[in-house]
Design a protein around this motif. Structure first.
Motif, mmCIF file in Angstrom:
data_model
loop_
_atom_site.group_PDB
_atom_site.id
_atom_site.type_symbol
_atom_site.label_atom_id
_atom_site.label_comp_id
_atom_site.label_asym_id
_atom_site.label_seq_id
_atom_site.Cartn_x
_atom_site.Cartn_y
_atom_site.Cartn_z
ATOM 1 N N PHE A 88 25.931 -26.747 -22.480
ATOM 2 C CA PHE A 88 26.827 -27.395 -23.450
ATOM 3 C C PHE A 88 27.175 -28.848 -23.075
ATOM 4 O O PHE A 88 27.004 -29.772 -23.864
ATOM 5 C CB PHE A 88 28.115 -26.565 -23.600
ATOM 6 N N GLN A 116 23.191 -21.391 -23.032
ATOM 7 C CA GLN A 116 23.778 -22.383 -23.939
ATOM 8 C C GLN A 116 25.137 -22.869 -23.439
ATOM 9 O O GLN A 116 25.478 -24.043 -23.597
ATOM 10 C CB GLN A 116 23.932 -21.784 -25.348
ATOM 11 N N ASN A 117 25.891 -21.955 -22.818
ATOM 12 C CA ASN A 117 27.170 -22.353 -22.233
ATOM 13 C C ASN A 117 26.954 -23.391 -21.141
ATOM 14 O O ASN A 117 27.628 -24.413 -21.104
ATOM 15 C CB ASN A 117 27.885 -21.131 -21.643
ATOM 16 N N ARG A 130 31.211 -27.027 -33.196
ATOM 17 C CA ARG A 130 30.321 -26.234 -32.345
ATOM 18 C C ARG A 130 31.013 -25.073 -31.648
ATOM 19 O O ARG A 130 30.375 -24.121 -31.220
ATOM 20 C CB ARG A 130 29.659 -27.136 -31.293
#
Lengths: 263, 352
Positions: free
Chosen positions: B98, B94-95, A180
């Motif tokens: 995570f 998205q960071n 990822r």
């Protein structure tokens, strides 16, 4: 810049271009002369209609895909680990990955045949699947210098250690980190390694011929020995494929938005 | 046992002992800074708490459990790095998401938490940006949000402000402190910048040569340093050398002027001791409450705006003192004769 230097520069450029372009032009021109008196695509039509062309080409494409997968699976974790934990081992790993450039393919394939023949402890050449696997392994070895360098260069552009630690502190394990975080960030490098691998596998002759697999390389050789115009048409097609691969590398570069990030 | 208990931690890299018998107890919700020069072992201590380095000996207990054997991904610790370390291939949202995704948190809850975190750091509308489209300060705020999103037990900050320019550094440090206090999260902050440590921390650990020289509140560290290193490293220090005239009575003499110290001087300290002052403890001219006065000569005048730092020579030593700027009083000229006064109560006695 003096006129003389400028002229020399232009001459060198034109000479280089001519050196590459003239044989290609000749080749292409000759491949179009299958019909007497006029230029035609007859040789191309014949080649493309040949079921053996389709079979061998398809076989080589599938082998290339398997080789790419094997290569990425082998090289990405290795290069990652060397960068992260074993920087002292880097020169040795680089040396090993360079070996396929100095050891001829014929030596590798004879080694395979000797080690894995039907009367050996692991008779891989006894089955089609086994031989296919050997061929893919051989291709992976041949492509290793290019794949390793491509991926290692990609890894150099990101801060592998800090990104890994950041992901670890967020709870990620090694598979998540590689799949990822690391892979997406070196995807362009992986793709260029993949296209180089593809170009190598499509034209490779020695391994496929000696392991007796129906690949595109041996087919190219067979046609070349027996037909007048078709081998030239095939060569042009192979060139287009290779250059297509190079073009795809550029395209991949352009379509990844985050690669514009200064790192 | 405290919320985070570090006991007898030791770490060597090859022949070099980087951390020596390091001990620290941190209470829940406390903000503790590890302050020290480069190579003092502060980052190594932090990395051992995070799990990126394994200590040679010693233990690290979080909520009563020893975590030394746990991998960094199993410790439930959030970390913010100097180099931001945002994942370049993921957007801001998205960071931040995570860690939640890795933990298997549901989509709706993740989206809620991401929204909450982005508004916490004051960037609610930048979720769709990539890290390279943001400034350094914004990236570091996102890194903070990402570390906090997983609700870690301890937050570790590894010189998070060092890569930023001065103005953003000051505004971000008060923002970090405010968020830390609002969430009540136990935090360890590594810095070599004393101003950051003094302004943000509940307690400071001053480190030198792999050991904790002094642990205390910013007020104590600044005003009552217990070692010469701490006194010199934190803040500016002026030192007069003084001759001890009566150790038991605490009487000394500075350049012939008698000074009565508030406490006795230990005989072990010998005939000469150092009397140290912060610049604000010295006053130009005589003043009420500052009983000792020394003749001086002005050597340099540095105008900083609201504050003027003046260097004077007194008792054979160059010392610095600060005065506030006043529009109706121009600063003294270099070479002018003057007097400096101080109170013996503000003296920090140093061994020689």
């Amino acid at each position: 810049m003096s006129l003389w230097t400028r002229l020399t520069g232009w001459f060198a450029l034109l000479f280089g271009l001519g050196y590459f372009a003239l044989p290609l032009l000749g080749l292409t021109e000759f491949s179009l002369r299958a019909r007497r008196g006029v230029y035609s695509l007859d040789a191309y039509a014949k080649v493309i209609a040949d079921p053996e062309f389709q079979q061998t080409f398809l076989y080589s494409v599938s082998m290339a895909l398997v080789t790419i997968a094997l290569g990425v699976f082998l090289v990405l974790p290795t290069a990652f680990w060397v960068r992260l934990r074993l920087p002292a081992a880097r020169p040795y790993v680089e040396f090993i990955t360079l070996l396929p450039l100095v050891i001829p393919a014929i030596v590798i394939v004879f080694g395979y045949i000797r080690l894995y023949n039907t009367s050996s402890w692991l008779p891989l050449t006894g089955t089609i699947m086994g031989t296919n696997f050997l061929l893919a392994a051989g291709y992976t070895t041949l492509a290793l210098p290019y794949m390793y360098r491509a991926i290692d260069t990609g890894l150099r552009t990101i801060d592998v250690a800090t990104l890994t630690e950041a992901a670890q502190s967020l709870g990620a394990g090694w598979t998540t980190i590689l799949g990822r975080i690391i892979l997406p960030n070196v995807l362009v490098a992986v793709l260029s390694g993949a296209f180089l691998t593809f170009a190598i596998v499509i034209g490779e002759f020695t391994l496929a011929a000696l392991l007796d697999r129906p690949a595109f390389g041996p087919y190219l050789q067979r046609i070349g020995a027996n037909k007048p115009y078709e081998p030239f048409a095939l060569s042009v097609i192979t060139f287009i494929i290779t250059w297509g691969c190079m073009g795809l590398i550029q395209l991949a570069n352009r379509f990844t938005t985050y690669t514009k990030a200064p790192r | 046992m405290s919320f985070l208990e570090i006991s007898h931690l030791e770490k060597s890299f090859g022949p070099l002992r980087v951390v020596k018998d390091f001990n620290l107890s941190v209470e829940k919700g406390e903000f503790v800074s590890l302050l020290g020069p480069s190579g003092c072992g502060k980052t190594t201590v932090l990395r051992m708490v995070a799990g990126f380095e394994t200590p040679d000996t010693g233990s690290i207990h979080i909520e009563g459990k020893d975590v030394v054997r746990l991998g960094p991904n199993a410790r439930k610790i959030g970390m913010v790095f100097q180099a931001y370390a945002l994942f370049p291939n993921l957007t801001v949202s998205q960071n931040v998401a995570f860690g939640l995704k890795v933990a298997g948190v549901g989509k709706a809850e993740t989206a809620d938490r991401v929204r909450e975190m982005l508004s916490l750091i004051g960037l609610p509308d930048l979720g769709d940006r990539y890290p390279f489209q943001m400034s350094g300060g914004q990236q570091q705020r996102v890194a903070l949000a990402r570390a906090l999103a997983v609700r870690p037990r301890v937050l570790l900050l590894d010189e998070p402000l060092s890569a930023l320019d001065a103005k953003i550094r000051v505004s971000l440090r008060s923002q970090i402190r405010e968020i830390q206090q609002r969430l009540g999260i136990t935090t360890i902050f590594v810095t070599h910048d004393q101003e950051e440590a003094l302004s943000m921390s509940d307690r400071i650990v001053v480190m030198n040569g792999g050991i904790a020289e002094q642990v205390g509140t910013p007020f104590d560290i600044y005003n009552k340093p217990t070692t010469k290193f701490v006194a010199n490293f934190v803040g500016t220090l002026n030192t007069f050398s003084a001759d001890v005239t009566d150790a038991a009575a605490g009487r000394v003499s500075v350049g012939g002027t008698p000074v009565q110290l508030p406490a006795a001087v230990e005989p072990a300290k010998g005939d000469r001791i150092g009397l140290a002052f912060r610049p604000e403890a010295l006053h130009l001219g005589r003043a009420i409450g500052r009983e000792v006065t020394l003749p001086a000569v002005i050597r340099a005048v540095n105008f900083h705006g609201s504050v003027i730092r003046i260097e004077v020579e007194a008792a054979g030593t160059n010392v610095a003192l600060d005065t506030f700027n006043r529009a109706d009083t121009p600063p003294p000229q270099v070479g002018d004769a003057a007097e400096v006064s101080f109170s013996a109560r503000d003296v920090i006695v140093l061994e020689y």
